[in-house]
Design a protein around this motif. Structure first.
Motif, PDB file in Angstrom:
ATOM      1  N   UNK A  17       0.830  -1.216   0.000  1.00 44.26           N
ATOM      2  CA  UNK A  17       0.000   0.000   0.000  1.00 44.26           C
ATOM      3  C   UNK A  17       0.862   1.263   0.000  1.00 44.26           C
ATOM      4  N   UNK A  18       1.929   1.260   0.796  1.00 40.66           N
ATOM      5  CA  UNK A  18       2.818   2.431   0.832  1.00 40.66           C
ATOM      6  C   UNK A  18       3.496   2.639  -0.523  1.00 40.66           C
ATOM      7  N   UNK A  19       3.894   1.553  -1.158  1.00 39.83           N
ATOM      8  CA  UNK A  19       4.467   1.650  -2.499  1.00 39.83           C
ATOM      9  C   UNK A  19       3.476   2.236  -3.484  1.00 39.83           C
ATOM     10  N   UNK A  20       2.216   1.831  -3.361  1.00 38.67           N
ATOM     11  CA  UNK A  20       1.169   2.376  -4.225  1.00 38.67           C
ATOM     12  C   UNK A  20       0.951   3.863  -3.989  1.00 38.67           C
ATOM     13  N   UNK A  21       0.998   4.291  -2.717  1.00 36.35           N
ATOM     14  CA  UNK A  21       0.821   5.706  -2.389  1.00 36.35           C
ATOM     15  C   UNK A  21       1.967   6.530  -2.975  1.00 36.35           C
ATOM     16  N   UNK A  22       3.190   6.019  -2.836  1.00 39.44           N
ATOM     17  CA  UNK A  22       4.355   6.727  -3.377  1.00 39.44           C
ATOM     18  C   UNK A  22       4.250   6.804  -4.895  1.00 39.44           C
ATOM     19  N   UNK A  23       3.899   5.723  -5.535  1.00 40.32           N
ATOM     20  CA  UNK A  23       3.763   5.705  -6.990  1.00 40.32           C
ATOM     21  C   UNK A  23       2.666   6.664  -7.448  1.00 40.32           C
ATOM     22  N   UNK A  24       1.543   6.679  -6.743  1.00 42.93           N
ATOM     23  CA  UNK A  24       0.451   7.594  -7.082  1.00 42.93           C
ATOM     24  C   UNK A  24       0.904   9.044  -6.931  1.00 42.93           C
ATOM     25  N   UNK A  25       1.662   9.335  -5.885  1.00 45.34           N
ATOM     26  CA  UNK A  25       2.171  10.690  -5.679  1.00 45.34           C
ATOM     27  C   UNK A  25       3.094  11.122  -6.808  1.00 45.34           C
ATOM     28  N   UNK A  26       3.959  10.229  -7.250  1.00 45.04           N
ATOM     29  CA  UNK A  26       4.854  10.545  -8.372  1.00 45.04           C
ATOM     30  C   UNK A  26       4.083  10.794  -9.658  1.00 45.04           C
TER      31      UNK A  26
END
Length: 125
Positions: free
Chosen positions: A8-17
């Protein structure tokens, strides 16, 4: 559980980028300007009575340091003629009028008056 949180954290970071790539860039100034450069350009080679130290008056015989000190301490001015309303002797008024065309007045700027010490600005020969 740890894998789920990491995923989930990886997804949040990817979405932010991705969002930062899709959004328009922040508004930037067309040209970066230094406040001091703007003030120097504004005074057009003249001594700015609201933003100079007494040392700028050394080029005008008779004005430095006494009359220059009175002028610097008497500001800020709305016009060059406001200097004549100071407590000046007749000789000092004559001197000022002699060099009056070499002076200008712009709005006082903290960029040029940092420390508010225009008598001893720390610039030595």
């Amino acid at each position: 559980m740890k894998r789920l949180v990491a995923w989930l954290m990886g997804g949040v970071v990817l979405a932010g980028l991705l969002i930062t790539l899709l959004l328009p860039p922040a508004a930037y100034a067309a040209e970066r300007r230094n406040q001091i450069d703007d003030k120097i350009a504004e005074r057009a080679g003249k001594v700015d009575l609201n933003n100079c130290s007494v040392r700028r008056f050394q080029d005008y015989p008779g004005m430095y340091p006494t009359l220059a000190g009175k002028i610097v301490l008497g500001g800020p001015y709305q016009s060059v003629d406001d200097v004549l309303s100071l407590d000046l002797t007749e000789r000092q008024k004559e001197l000022f009028n002699k060099y009056k065309d070499n002076f200008t007045v712009t709005e006082a700027s903290i960029a040029l008056n940092e420390g508010d010490d225009r008598i001893n600005d720390g610039q030595y020969r």
